[in-house]
Scaffold this motif. Structure first.
Motif, PDB file in Angstrom:
ATOM      1  N   VAL A 109       0.862  -1.189   0.000  1.00  0.00           N
ATOM      2  CA  VAL A 109       0.000   0.000   0.000  1.00  0.00           C
ATOM      3  C   VAL A 109       0.898   1.239   0.000  1.00  0.00           C
ATOM      4  N   ARG A 110       1.037   1.874  -1.141  1.00  0.00           N
ATOM      5  CA  ARG A 110       1.994   2.975  -1.307  1.00  0.00           C
ATOM      6  C   ARG A 110       1.481   4.303  -0.771  1.00  0.00           C
ATOM      7  N   PHE A 111       0.172   4.542  -0.879  1.00  0.00           N
ATOM      8  CA  PHE A 111      -0.385   5.842  -0.531  1.00  0.00           C
ATOM      9  C   PHE A 111      -1.051   5.797   0.844  1.00  0.00           C
ATOM     10  N   SER A 112      -1.370   6.997   1.363  1.00  0.00           N
ATOM     11  CA  SER A 112      -1.891   7.104   2.726  1.00  0.00           C
ATOM     12  C   SER A 112      -3.177   7.913   2.770  1.00  0.00           C
ATOM     13  N   VAL A 113      -3.961   7.649   3.815  1.00  0.00           N
ATOM     14  CA  VAL A 113      -5.165   8.451   4.063  1.00  0.00           C
ATOM     15  C   VAL A 113      -4.748   9.898   4.300  1.00  0.00           C
ATOM     16  N   GLY A 114      -5.462  10.807   3.653  1.00  0.00           N
ATOM     17  CA  GLY A 114      -5.159  12.231   3.784  1.00  0.00           C
ATOM     18  C   GLY A 114      -4.411  12.807   2.602  1.00  0.00           C
ATOM     19  N   GLN A 115      -3.817  11.954   1.754  1.00  0.00           N
ATOM     20  CA  GLN A 115      -3.116  12.455   0.580  1.00  0.00           C
ATOM     21  C   GLN A 115      -4.114  12.825  -0.520  1.00  0.00           C
ATOM     22  N   VAL A 116      -3.763  13.870  -1.262  1.00  0.00           N
ATOM     23  CA  VAL A 116      -4.601  14.320  -2.375  1.00  0.00           C
ATOM     24  C   VAL A 116      -4.124  13.630  -3.646  1.00  0.00           C
ATOM     25  N   ILE A 117      -5.070  13.181  -4.437  1.00  0.00           N
ATOM     26  CA  ILE A 117      -4.733  12.407  -5.641  1.00  0.00           C
ATOM     27  C   ILE A 117      -5.344  13.040  -6.891  1.00  0.00           C
ATOM     28  N   ILE A 118      -4.799  12.632  -8.020  1.00  0.00           N
ATOM     29  CA  ILE A 118      -5.371  12.930  -9.327  1.00  0.00           C
ATOM     30  C   ILE A 118      -5.611  11.594 -10.033  1.00  0.00           C
ATOM     31  N   HIS A 119      -6.780  11.450 -10.613  1.00  0.00           N
ATOM     32  CA  HIS A 119      -7.047  10.244 -11.390  1.00  0.00           C
ATOM     33  C   HIS A 119      -6.338  10.381 -12.736  1.00  0.00           C
ATOM     34  N   LYS A 120      -5.480   9.432 -13.044  1.00  0.00           N
ATOM     35  CA  LYS A 120      -4.634   9.520 -14.237  1.00  0.00           C
ATOM     36  C   LYS A 120      -5.442   9.587 -15.528  1.00  0.00           C
ATOM     37  N   ARG A 121      -6.528   8.859 -15.585  1.00  0.00           N
ATOM     38  CA  ARG A 121      -7.276   8.766 -16.840  1.00  0.00           C
ATOM     39  C   ARG A 121      -8.422   9.769 -16.915  1.00  0.00           C
ATOM     40  N   LEU A 122      -9.154   9.923 -15.800  1.00  0.00           N
ATOM     41  CA  LEU A 122     -10.330  10.783 -15.811  1.00  0.00           C
ATOM     42  C   LEU A 122     -10.038  12.219 -15.395  1.00  0.00           C
ATOM     43  N   GLY A 123      -8.914  12.442 -14.734  1.00  0.00           N
ATOM     44  CA  GLY A 123      -8.470  13.795 -14.454  1.00  0.00           C
ATOM     45  C   GLY A 123      -9.045  14.472 -13.220  1.00  0.00           C
ATOM     46  N   TYR A 124      -9.960  13.839 -12.495  1.00  0.00           N
ATOM     47  CA  TYR A 124     -10.502  14.501 -11.317  1.00  0.00           C
ATOM     48  C   TYR A 124      -9.539  14.363 -10.137  1.00  0.00           C
ATOM     49  N   SER A 125      -9.670  15.272  -9.175  1.00  0.00           N
ATOM     50  CA  SER A 125      -8.862  15.213  -7.959  1.00  0.00           C
ATOM     51  C   SER A 125      -9.736  14.801  -6.782  1.00  0.00           C
ATOM     52  N   GLY A 126      -9.067  14.402  -5.712  1.00  0.00           N
ATOM     53  CA  GLY A 126      -9.790  13.980  -4.515  1.00  0.00           C
ATOM     54  C   GLY A 126      -8.823  13.663  -3.403  1.00  0.00           C
ATOM     55  N   VAL A 127      -9.358  13.240  -2.270  1.00  0.00           N
ATOM     56  CA  VAL A 127      -8.526  12.909  -1.118  1.00  0.00           C
ATOM     57  C   VAL A 127      -8.835  11.487  -0.664  1.00  0.00           C
ATOM     58  N   LYS A 165     -15.266  18.662  -5.318  1.00  0.00           N
ATOM     59  CA  LYS A 165     -16.432  19.250  -5.975  1.00  0.00           C
ATOM     60  C   LYS A 165     -16.031  20.266  -7.036  1.00  0.00           C
ATOM     61  N   ALA A 166     -14.852  20.853  -6.884  1.00  0.00           N
ATOM     62  CA  ALA A 166     -14.399  21.863  -7.847  1.00  0.00           C
ATOM     63  C   ALA A 166     -14.220  21.280  -9.240  1.00  0.00           C
ATOM     64  N   ASN A 167     -14.123  19.948  -9.337  1.00  0.00           N
ATOM     65  CA  ASN A 167     -13.952  19.313 -10.650  1.00  0.00           C
ATOM     66  C   ASN A 167     -15.252  19.239 -11.439  1.00  0.00           C
ATOM     67  N   GLY A 168     -16.368  19.404 -10.736  1.00  0.00           N
ATOM     68  CA  GLY A 168     -17.654  19.272 -11.408  1.00  0.00           C
ATOM     69  C   GLY A 168     -17.921  17.856 -11.895  1.00  0.00           C
ATOM     70  N   PHE A 169     -17.286  16.891 -11.214  1.00  0.00           N
ATOM     71  CA  PHE A 169     -17.462  15.488 -11.593  1.00  0.00           C
ATOM     72  C   PHE A 169     -18.816  15.003 -11.102  1.00  0.00           C
ATOM     73  N   GLN A 188      -6.127  21.832  -2.414  1.00  0.00           N
ATOM     74  CA  GLN A 188      -7.147  21.559  -1.397  1.00  0.00           C
ATOM     75  C   GLN A 188      -8.389  20.960  -2.047  1.00  0.00           C
ATOM     76  N   VAL A 189      -9.019  20.080  -1.305  1.00  0.00           N
ATOM     77  CA  VAL A 189     -10.211  19.385  -1.791  1.00  0.00           C
ATOM     78  C   VAL A 189     -11.446  19.972  -1.117  1.00  0.00           C
ATOM     79  N   HIS A 190     -12.477  20.219  -1.901  1.00  0.00           N
ATOM     80  CA  HIS A 190     -13.746  20.737  -1.375  1.00  0.00           C
ATOM     81  C   HIS A 190     -14.805  19.632  -1.479  1.00  0.00           C
ATOM     82  N   HIS A 191     -15.304  19.251  -0.337  1.00  0.00           N
ATOM     83  CA  HIS A 191     -16.306  18.177  -0.272  1.00  0.00           C
ATOM     84  C   HIS A 191     -17.074  18.357   1.035  1.00  0.00           C
ATOM     85  N   SER A 192     -18.359  18.072   1.012  1.00  0.00           N
ATOM     86  CA  SER A 192     -19.207  18.301   2.194  1.00  0.00           C
ATOM     87  C   SER A 192     -18.823  17.424   3.384  1.00  0.00           C
TER      88      SER A 192
END
Length: 219
Positions: A109-127, A165-169, A188-192
């Protein structure tokens, strides 16, 4: 010795209760014998009326029976609720929602909870808000997501993502394999639901809330 009947027991009980009752009446209702007798008669009438309503009435016993049946029914459905809770817990073990403690953390498991990511193919971001060592989802979901050529993806780490949410996905969450994401900093990620999972952001990673840190102590 002849057996004592219910009526005799009732009479004996009334006689035994008469002495303390007389003492009580003499202390609180004066010493006049006529007054005491009248008061005692009223008390006996009230007592007998309450006794017959509570123990000699069919309606009273029906009420008692209904009460105990309701208690039994509540107990039964309480047991069923526990069983359904177990099924609910099984359902919540999917999509990195299980609350079992991830310790030790596997090297795979390379990544950790709390890290911000980008989806390589679809382009959206998230945490990242959770991970599984390999995909944990209903089999039907896995079959639909991964065609035969992609079945190997089921056996690599998967991450639960709150989508920015800023991605409008269209979706607000995702469950995706490790090879489809990459880490990004300074975004920064915006999510409710962010406040439920995190208490702050230091520019590279979000700080987990205490309850989440207990599940992922090494992230």
């Amino acid at each position: 010795m002849a057996p004592v009947g219910a009526a005799a027991l009732l009479q004996l009980g009334m006689l035994l209760s008469a002495l303390p009752t007389q003492y009580f009446i003499s202390q609180w209702y004066g010493a006049d014998s006529a007054q005491r007798i009248q008061t005692m008669e009223r008390l006996i009438i009230v007592w007998w009326s309450n006794f017959t309503k509570s123990f000699l009435s069919l309606d009273a016993w029906t009420d008692h029976l209904k009460f105990w049946l309701s208690k039994t029914r509540n107990w039964y459905y309480g047991e069923k609720k526990i069983e359904s809770g177990e099924n609910e817990e099984t359902a919540h073990s999917y999509f990195a929602e299980s609350t079992y403690v991830r310790s030790p953390k596997p090297e795979s498991v390379r990544f950790s909870v709390g890290q911000v990511i980008i989806h390589k193919r679809l382009g959206y971001s998230g945490v990242i808000v959770g991970w599984d060592v390999k995909a944990k989802a209903p089999e039907e979901w896995l079959q639909n997501k991964y065609p035969p050529a992609k079945q190997y993806l089921k056996d690599i780490p998967h991450y639960r993502i709150l989508i920015n949410k800023a991605n409008g996905f269209g979706k607000s969450t995702a469950y995706i394999p490790e090879e489809e994401i990459t880490i990004i900093m300074g975004l920064q990620v915006h999510h409710s639901d962010m406040i439920a999972y995190f208490s702050g952001y230091d520019g590279s990673k979000y700080t987990m809330q205490p309850w989440l840190k207990r599940i992922y102590p090494h992230d």
